[in-house]
Design an enzyme around this catalytic site. Structure first.
Site, PDB file in Angstrom:
ATOM      1  N   ASN A  10       0.316 -28.536 -10.070  1.00 59.57           N
ATOM      2  CA  ASN A  10       0.051 -28.090  -8.695  1.00 59.57           C
ATOM      3  C   ASN A  10       1.018 -28.842  -7.785  1.00 59.57           C
ATOM      4  O   ASN A  10       0.836 -30.033  -7.546  1.00 59.57           O
ATOM      5  CB  ASN A  10      -1.406 -28.422  -8.340  1.00 59.57           C
ATOM      6  CG  ASN A  10      -1.715 -28.193  -6.869  1.00 59.57           C
ATOM      7  OD1 ASN A  10      -0.955 -27.521  -6.171  1.00 59.57           O
ATOM      8  ND2 ASN A  10      -2.819 -28.763  -6.399  1.00 59.57           N
ATOM      9  N   TRP A  11       2.039 -28.128  -7.323  1.00 63.10           N
ATOM     10  CA  TRP A  11       3.049 -28.796  -6.486  1.00 63.10           C
ATOM     11  C   TRP A  11       2.559 -29.036  -5.059  1.00 63.10           C
ATOM     12  O   TRP A  11       3.235 -29.684  -4.272  1.00 63.10           O
ATOM     13  CB  TRP A  11       4.334 -27.942  -6.457  1.00 63.10           C
ATOM     14  CG  TRP A  11       5.223 -28.172  -7.643  1.00 63.10           C
ATOM     15  CD1 TRP A  11       4.882 -28.768  -8.841  1.00 63.10           C
ATOM     16  CD2 TRP A  11       6.608 -27.815  -7.761  1.00 63.10           C
ATOM     17  NE1 TRP A  11       5.972 -28.786  -9.685  1.00 63.10           N
ATOM     18  CE2 TRP A  11       7.051 -28.208  -9.050  1.00 63.10           C
ATOM     19  CE3 TRP A  11       7.519 -27.189  -6.911  1.00 63.10           C
ATOM     20  CZ2 TRP A  11       8.363 -28.005  -9.493  1.00 63.10           C
ATOM     21  CZ3 TRP A  11       8.826 -26.984  -7.360  1.00 63.10           C
ATOM     22  CH2 TRP A  11       9.245 -27.397  -8.631  1.00 63.10           C
ATOM     23  N   LYS A  12       1.405 -28.482  -4.701  1.00 58.68           N
ATOM     24  CA  LYS A  12       0.893 -28.603  -3.327  1.00 58.68           C
ATOM     25  C   LYS A  12       1.980 -28.171  -2.329  1.00 58.68           C
ATOM     26  O   LYS A  12       2.752 -27.269  -2.638  1.00 58.68           O
ATOM     27  CB  LYS A  12       0.408 -30.026  -3.047  1.00 58.68           C
ATOM     28  CG  LYS A  12      -0.485 -30.566  -4.163  1.00 58.68           C
ATOM     29  CD  LYS A  12      -1.190 -31.804  -3.759  1.00 58.68           C
ATOM     30  CE  LYS A  12      -1.893 -32.410  -4.972  1.00 58.68           C
ATOM     31  NZ  LYS A  12      -2.947 -33.302  -4.640  1.00 58.68           N
ATOM     32  N   HIS A  94      -9.562 -25.711  -4.328  1.00 60.58           N
ATOM     33  CA  HIS A  94      -9.045 -27.079  -4.408  1.00 60.58           C
ATOM     34  C   HIS A  94      -9.682 -27.892  -3.278  1.00 60.58           C
ATOM     35  O   HIS A  94      -9.874 -27.385  -2.165  1.00 60.58           O
ATOM     36  CB  HIS A  94      -7.521 -27.077  -4.282  1.00 60.58           C
ATOM     37  CG  HIS A  94      -6.908 -28.396  -4.636  1.00 60.58           C
ATOM     38  ND1 HIS A  94      -6.966 -29.481  -3.784  1.00 60.58           N
ATOM     39  CD2 HIS A  94      -6.267 -28.825  -5.745  1.00 60.58           C
ATOM     40  CE1 HIS A  94      -6.360 -30.516  -4.372  1.00 60.58           C
ATOM     41  NE2 HIS A  94      -5.924 -30.140  -5.559  1.00 60.58           N
ATOM     42  N   GLU A  96      -8.541 -30.024  -1.351  1.00 56.06           N
ATOM     43  CA  GLU A  96      -7.728 -30.104  -0.122  1.00 56.06           C
ATOM     44  C   GLU A  96      -7.912 -28.837   0.726  1.00 56.06           C
ATOM     45  O   GLU A  96      -7.891 -28.895   1.955  1.00 56.06           O
ATOM     46  CB  GLU A  96      -6.255 -30.342  -0.489  1.00 56.06           C
ATOM     47  CG  GLU A  96      -6.050 -31.769  -0.985  1.00 56.06           C
ATOM     48  CD  GLU A  96      -4.863 -31.980  -1.908  1.00 56.06           C
ATOM     49  OE1 GLU A  96      -4.003 -31.083  -2.011  1.00 56.06           O
ATOM     50  OE2 GLU A  96      -4.807 -33.049  -2.545  1.00 56.06           O
ATOM     51  N   GLU A 164     -12.209 -31.764 -10.732  1.00 56.01           N
ATOM     52  CA  GLU A 164     -11.327 -32.682 -10.018  1.00 56.01           C
ATOM     53  C   GLU A 164     -12.156 -33.551  -9.071  1.00 56.01           C
ATOM     54  O   GLU A 164     -12.457 -33.130  -7.947  1.00 56.01           O
ATOM     55  CB  GLU A 164     -10.304 -31.894  -9.193  1.00 56.01           C
ATOM     56  CG  GLU A 164      -9.401 -31.013 -10.007  1.00 56.01           C
ATOM     57  CD  GLU A 164      -8.056 -30.818  -9.314  1.00 56.01           C
ATOM     58  OE1 GLU A 164      -7.046 -31.126  -9.920  1.00 56.01           O
ATOM     59  OE2 GLU A 164      -8.039 -30.396  -8.144  1.00 56.01           O
ATOM     60  N   GLY A 170      -4.764 -37.937  -6.227  1.00 54.23           N
ATOM     61  CA  GLY A 170      -3.683 -38.625  -5.520  1.00 54.23           C
ATOM     62  C   GLY A 170      -3.934 -40.092  -5.254  1.00 54.23           C
ATOM     63  O   GLY A 170      -3.210 -40.705  -4.459  1.00 54.23           O
ATOM     64  N   SER A 208      -5.134 -37.649 -10.697  1.00 56.18           N
ATOM     65  CA  SER A 208      -4.308 -38.780 -11.138  1.00 56.18           C
ATOM     66  C   SER A 208      -4.021 -38.761 -12.628  1.00 56.18           C
ATOM     67  O   SER A 208      -3.926 -39.826 -13.251  1.00 56.18           O
ATOM     68  CB  SER A 208      -4.948 -40.105 -10.705  1.00 56.18           C
ATOM     69  OG  SER A 208      -4.997 -40.176  -9.295  1.00 56.18           O
ATOM     70  N   GLY A 229      -1.281 -32.854 -10.185  1.00 55.52           N
ATOM     71  CA  GLY A 229      -0.587 -32.791  -8.905  1.00 55.52           C
ATOM     72  C   GLY A 229       0.731 -33.549  -8.961  1.00 55.52           C
ATOM     73  O   GLY A 229       1.744 -33.059  -9.454  1.00 55.52           O
ATOM     74  N   GLY A 230       0.712 -34.795  -8.476  1.00 56.00           N
ATOM     75  CA  GLY A 230       1.925 -35.591  -8.318  1.00 56.00           C
ATOM     76  C   GLY A 230       2.808 -35.630  -9.561  1.00 56.00           C
ATOM     77  O   GLY A 230       4.041 -35.513  -9.464  1.00 56.00           O
TER      78      GLY A 230
HETATM   79  C1  PEP Z   1      -4.430 -31.958  -7.712  1.00 50.28           C
HETATM   80  O1  PEP Z   1      -3.979 -31.876  -6.586  1.00 50.28           O
HETATM   81  O2  PEP Z   1      -4.954 -30.958  -8.234  1.00 50.28           O
HETATM   82  C2  PEP Z   1      -4.316 -33.227  -8.413  1.00 50.28           C
HETATM   83  C3  PEP Z   1      -4.990 -33.386  -9.510  1.00 50.28           C
HETATM   84  O3  PEP Z   1      -3.501 -34.169  -7.833  1.00 50.28           O
HETATM   85  P1  PEP Z   1      -3.017 -35.556  -8.496  1.00 50.28           P
HETATM   86  O4  PEP Z   1      -2.690 -35.273  -9.958  1.00 50.28           O
HETATM   87  O5  PEP Z   1      -1.816 -35.948  -7.723  1.00 50.28           O
HETATM   88  O6  PEP Z   1      -4.160 -36.516  -8.395  1.00 50.28           O
END
Ligand code: PEP
Length: 246
Positions: A10-12, A94, A96, A164, A170, A208, A229-230
């Protein structure tokens, strides 16, 4: 039950045309792996990414969709538009989106239905806050979100669930392996009443996940991959997660 794992990035709100170099690199590093690989990209990149990834083992997804097919919704993108651009899946719910845009379980349910109508797989996200976990309510909260967010008609083919924990996204923090195991078993049990063939539905862990912890998390019985994500922004990192999921 054997479920083919899924590593979904997920590049957000990250990435411009130049970032598509990472997609090229990912395609050459993953080849044909033992798991499904997907990148959920900003809407602006989906058509170009889908062209690049055509005939490869990397699928392209969106990050949200409007419940309606079209209409007066300035700035929004419908599931049909995502499919038209070449996406095969879309993330809905999500945390966010829930926090920044006030999306409720009812919204998520409508978005998942819209995704299915457009032929997309819905990746439905759920997760507790830190306060809810501290209060011992994590499984109850997640179960309630699931029951409200998953529409009737969900199957393993049209739906993926991503657990999640909000406090793990993050932050570099993750639940213990025991807590992930307990939650994923609980989710599997909870969806049995709601989803036909619940045993075949893929349950992703997200929050994470990185190359150093992916293998241990993926080894949990009811973890069928990750939503990342990251660590999905750099092909070299994400390819290691794909390898751990395979
Ligand atoms: C996400 O945004 O779905 C996520 C899991 O982010 P991160 O891996 O950066 O915690």
């Amino acid at each position: 039950m054997t479920r083919r794992p899924l590593a979904a990035g997920n590049w957000k709100m990250n990435g411009t045309a130049a970032s598509l170099d990472e997609l090229h690199e990912l395609i050459s590093s993953v080849g044909s792996s033992g798991c499904d690989v997907m990148l959920c990209l900003p809407a602006t990149l989906i058509a170009r990414a889908a062209d690049i990834a055509a005939e490869t083992s990397v699928a392209i997804g969106g990050q949200t969709c409007h419940p309606a097919t079209s209409g007066a919704h300035t700035g929004d993108v419908s599931a049909e538009m995502l499919a038209d651009a070449g996406a095969t899946a879309v993330i809905v719910g999500h945390s966010e989106r829930r926090a920044d845009h006030g999306e409720t379980d009812a919204t998520v349910r409508a978005q998942a239905t819209a995704a299915w109508s457009a032929g997309l797989t819905a990746i439905i996200c759920v997760g507790e806050t830190e306060a809810e976990r501290d209060a011992g309510r994590a499984l109850a909260v997640v179960t309630e979100q699931l029951m409200r967010s998953i529409p009737e008609g969900a199957t393993a083919a049209n739906t993926v669930i991503a657990y999640e924990p909000v406090w793990a996204i993050g932050t570099g923090r993750t639940p213990s392996i025991t807590d992930i195991d307990e939650m994923h078993r609980g989710i599997r049990a909870a969806i049995t009443s709601r989803v036909d063939g619940a045993d075949a539905v893929r349950l992703l862990y997200g929050g994470s996940m990185k190359p150093s912890n992916a293998a241990e998390i993926m080894a949990v019985e009811d973890v069928d991959g990750g939503l990342v994500g990251g660590a999905s922004l750099k092909a070299a990192d994400f390819a290691q997660i794909v390898a751990a999921a395979s």
